[in-house]
Motif scaffolding. Sequence first.
Motif, PDB file in Angstrom:
ATOM      1  N   LYS A   1       0.566  -1.288   0.000  1.00 14.90           N
ATOM      2  CA  LYS A   1      -0.272  -0.522  -0.192  1.00 14.90           C
ATOM      3  C   LYS A   1       0.439   1.223  -0.395  1.00 14.90           C
ATOM      4  N   GLY A   2       0.014   2.442  -0.636  1.00 13.31           N
ATOM      5  CA  GLY A   2       1.213   3.509  -0.291  1.00 13.31           C
ATOM      6  C   GLY A   2       1.123   3.862   1.323  1.00 13.31           C
ATOM      7  N   GLY A   3       2.461   5.283   1.328  1.00 13.89           N
ATOM      8  CA  GLY A   3       2.555   5.863   2.435  1.00 13.89           C
ATOM      9  C   GLY A   3       3.724   4.572   3.477  1.00 13.89           C
ATOM     10  N   VAL A   4       3.920   3.707   3.031  1.00 12.49           N
ATOM     11  CA  VAL A   4       4.825   2.857   3.150  1.00 12.49           C
ATOM     12  C   VAL A   4       6.722   3.982   3.203  1.00 12.49           C
ATOM     13  N   GLY A   5       6.471   4.487   3.144  1.00  4.87           N
ATOM     14  CA  GLY A   5       7.938   4.501   2.483  1.00  4.87           C
ATOM     15  C   GLY A   5       8.896   3.867   0.800  1.00  4.87           C
ATOM     16  N   LYS A   6       8.293   3.555   0.313  1.00  4.56           N
ATOM     17  CA  LYS A   6       8.348   2.882  -0.501  1.00  4.56           C
ATOM     18  C   LYS A   6       9.388   3.508  -1.721  1.00  4.56           C
ATOM     19  N   SER A   7       9.049   4.703  -2.047  1.00  6.10           N
ATOM     20  CA  SER A   7       9.567   5.741  -3.052  1.00  6.10           C
ATOM     21  C   SER A   7      11.091   6.558  -2.308  1.00  6.10           C
TER      22      SER A   7
ATOM     23  N   MET B   1      10.086   2.712   8.703  1.00  3.96           N
ATOM     24  CA  MET B   1       9.806   3.383   9.931  1.00  3.96           C
ATOM     25  C   MET B   1       9.275   2.887  10.739  1.00  3.96           C
TER      26      MET B   1
ATOM     27  N   ILE C   1      14.811   0.292   8.374  1.00  4.02           N
ATOM     28  CA  ILE C   1      15.164   1.641   8.015  1.00  4.02           C
ATOM     29  C   ILE C   1      14.549   1.905   9.749  1.00  4.02           C
ATOM     30  N   PRO C   2      14.545   3.082  10.429  1.00  4.94           N
ATOM     31  CA  PRO C   2      14.262   3.841  12.109  1.00  4.94           C
ATOM     32  C   PRO C   2      13.485   4.985  11.096  1.00  4.94           C
ATOM     33  N   MET C   3      12.312   5.023  11.773  1.00  5.72           N
ATOM     34  CA  MET C   3      11.385   5.970  12.041  1.00  5.72           C
ATOM     35  C   MET C   3      12.225   7.864  11.647  1.00  5.72           C
TER      36      MET C   3
ATOM     37  N   ILE D   1      15.149  11.592   7.714  1.00  4.71           N
ATOM     38  CA  ILE D   1      14.923  11.206   6.496  1.00  4.71           C
ATOM     39  C   ILE D   1      13.838  11.936   5.950  1.00  4.71           C
TER      40      ILE D   1
ATOM     41  N   SER E   1      14.685  13.779   2.775  1.00  4.26           N
ATOM     42  CA  SER E   1      13.300  13.397   1.216  1.00  4.26           C
ATOM     43  C   SER E   1      12.492  14.154   0.176  1.00  4.26           C
ATOM     44  N   ASP E   2      11.764  15.119   1.417  1.00  5.24           N
ATOM     45  CA  ASP E   2      10.677  15.606   1.254  1.00  5.24           C
ATOM     46  C   ASP E   2      11.356  17.564   0.418  1.00  5.24           C
TER      47      ASP E   2
HETATM   48  P1  ADP Z   1       5.201   5.307  -0.781  1.00 11.44           P
HETATM   49  O1  ADP Z   1       5.968   5.860  -1.734  1.00 11.44           O
HETATM   50  O2  ADP Z   1       5.062   4.542  -0.022  1.00 11.44           O
HETATM   51  O3  ADP Z   1       3.875   5.904  -0.537  1.00 11.44           O
HETATM   52  P2  ADP Z   1       6.982   7.978   0.570  1.00 11.44           P
HETATM   53  O4  ADP Z   1       8.095   7.296  -0.269  1.00 11.44           O
HETATM   54  O5  ADP Z   1       6.332   8.324  -0.663  1.00 11.44           O
HETATM   55  O6  ADP Z   1       5.649   6.538   0.066  1.00 11.44           O
HETATM   56  O7  ADP Z   1       6.943   8.203   1.909  1.00 11.44           O
HETATM   57  C1  ADP Z   1       5.988   8.520   2.955  1.00 11.44           C
HETATM   58  C2  ADP Z   1       6.167  10.081   3.612  1.00 11.44           C
HETATM   59  O8  ADP Z   1       6.344   9.230   4.532  1.00 11.44           O
HETATM   60  C3  ADP Z   1       7.855  10.832   2.960  1.00 11.44           C
HETATM   61  O9  ADP Z   1       6.858  12.574   3.541  1.00 11.44           O
HETATM   62  C4  ADP Z   1       8.444  10.730   3.770  1.00 11.44           C
HETATM   63  O10 ADP Z   1       9.460  12.192   3.584  1.00 11.44           O
HETATM   64  C5  ADP Z   1       8.684  10.270   4.671  1.00 11.44           C
HETATM   65  N1  ADP Z   1       9.419   8.858   5.748  1.00 11.44           N
HETATM   66  C6  ADP Z   1       9.281   8.013   4.967  1.00 11.44           C
HETATM   67  N2  ADP Z   1      10.015   7.142   5.641  1.00 11.44           N
HETATM   68  C7  ADP Z   1      10.340   7.184   6.961  1.00 11.44           C
HETATM   69  C8  ADP Z   1      11.514   7.546   7.525  1.00 11.44           C
HETATM   70  N3  ADP Z   1      11.973   6.214   7.781  1.00 11.44           N
HETATM   71  N4  ADP Z   1      10.817   8.314   8.580  1.00 11.44           N
HETATM   72  C9  ADP Z   1      10.224   9.839   8.328  1.00 11.44           C
HETATM   73  N5  ADP Z   1       9.337   9.527   7.386  1.00 11.44           N
HETATM   74  C10 ADP Z   1      10.226   8.804   6.535  1.00 11.44           C
END
Ligand code: ADP
Length: 360
Positions: free
Chosen positions: A110-116, A279, A304-306, A310, A314-315
């Motif tokens: 699912k989305g939102g787990v930090g895949k990208s 996370m 990978i820790p929250m 990160i 990334s943002d």
């Molecule tokens: P997905 O591709 O699964 O939808 P994203 O890679 O876009 O998810 O990440 C969703 C949000 O979570 C982004 O704002 C990203 O910066 C944040 N994020 C991802 N991994 C971590 C992490 N390990 N710790 C803190 N924030 C994270």
Amino acid sequence: MSNSEINEMNLQSCLNDLMDPVFEKSLSSSGFLKETTVGDSGQVHVQIELPVPSYPLESELSELIQNTIQEQFPECQDVNVEYTTDIKGKQSGGRLGLNVKNIIAVGAGKGGVGKSTVAASLAYSLKQFGARVGLVDADVYGPSIPHLVGTSEKPMAQEFQGKDGQTMTRIVPVEANGLKVMSMAFFVEPDQAVIWRGPMLHKAITQFLQDTEWGELDYLIIDMPPGTGDVSLTLSQLLELAGAVIVCSPQQVALLDAVKAVQMFRQVKIPVLGIIENMSGEVFGQGGAQAKGEELEIPFLGEIPMNAEIRIKSDSGNISQLVEDDSEAQAHLLKVAENVAIEIARNLITNPTRPPLEIL
Ligand code: ADP
């Protein structure tokens, strides 16, 4: 142990059965033992060629080699072990004319787990190890890679000379901090919902991969759309992937989605290299992915820790800094990438022959 003369043949046979501590294969069956030489004054030089860009137990292996040689040849006091790298792969882009050793899909249930975020940091980490890497954003429903790597450039078309001497127009990937990047986002307007399905999606992905001039790559990382099987099916028909890695967060609900993702990749005959827990920490817990991986009999590739850094890096389009600069996240991200490369090489060493390509 015998006190036989030190020569290259004796050295080879003394080392052949030695197990390397990472792959747990003998040096003869893995092919890692490249060369042994004996110098004029009796110094021994051993060259180990590794199929991965980062090997965590070099000093252990060196010690093992040195001890084994000195046990067999007590007079030999000078053993030097050199490491070289020749990244191995299935050369999986053949049908599309890509010169890529390993194609890795990064998926999630699912989305939102930090895949990208994980896909981009995996690409930068492999590059940090010295590999040649490309990153494809095939998340057609929410392409975010250009944002993560901080580029607003558009790829350019360029004329190239084909093998048959004909010129053809191909797309040159954008470079973001030394990484070659292509994204579906380059071809659609921001905020325009892309709702391609079935044949259109298949055609778009095929063209997108086929028409890009990647050059020679060791690894091509593909950020997959979450959940659906459409893009995976297309990829499995076009390419022989090294495998897929599944990103999930530690809580139970996310893990159930990860199980679906594993099943989906298995259904389209893409081998699952392992699972990454993202996370992890106080908020969502820790260790869930490792347990689920064991249950599904797939390797655990690390956690990978929250971590606020990160999210901030990334943002703001600075994801490369997470692996280049010393940070709390750095060691985790590099470890995950190291494990991914090791799993790919492990599969190659264990199954050197190609499985038949199945057209679904
Ligand atoms: P997905 O591709 O699964 O939808 P994203 O890679 O876009 O998810 O990440 C969703 C949000 O979570 C982004 O704002 C990203 O910066 C944040 N994020 C991802 N991994 C971590 C992490 N390990 N710790 C803190 N924030 C994270």
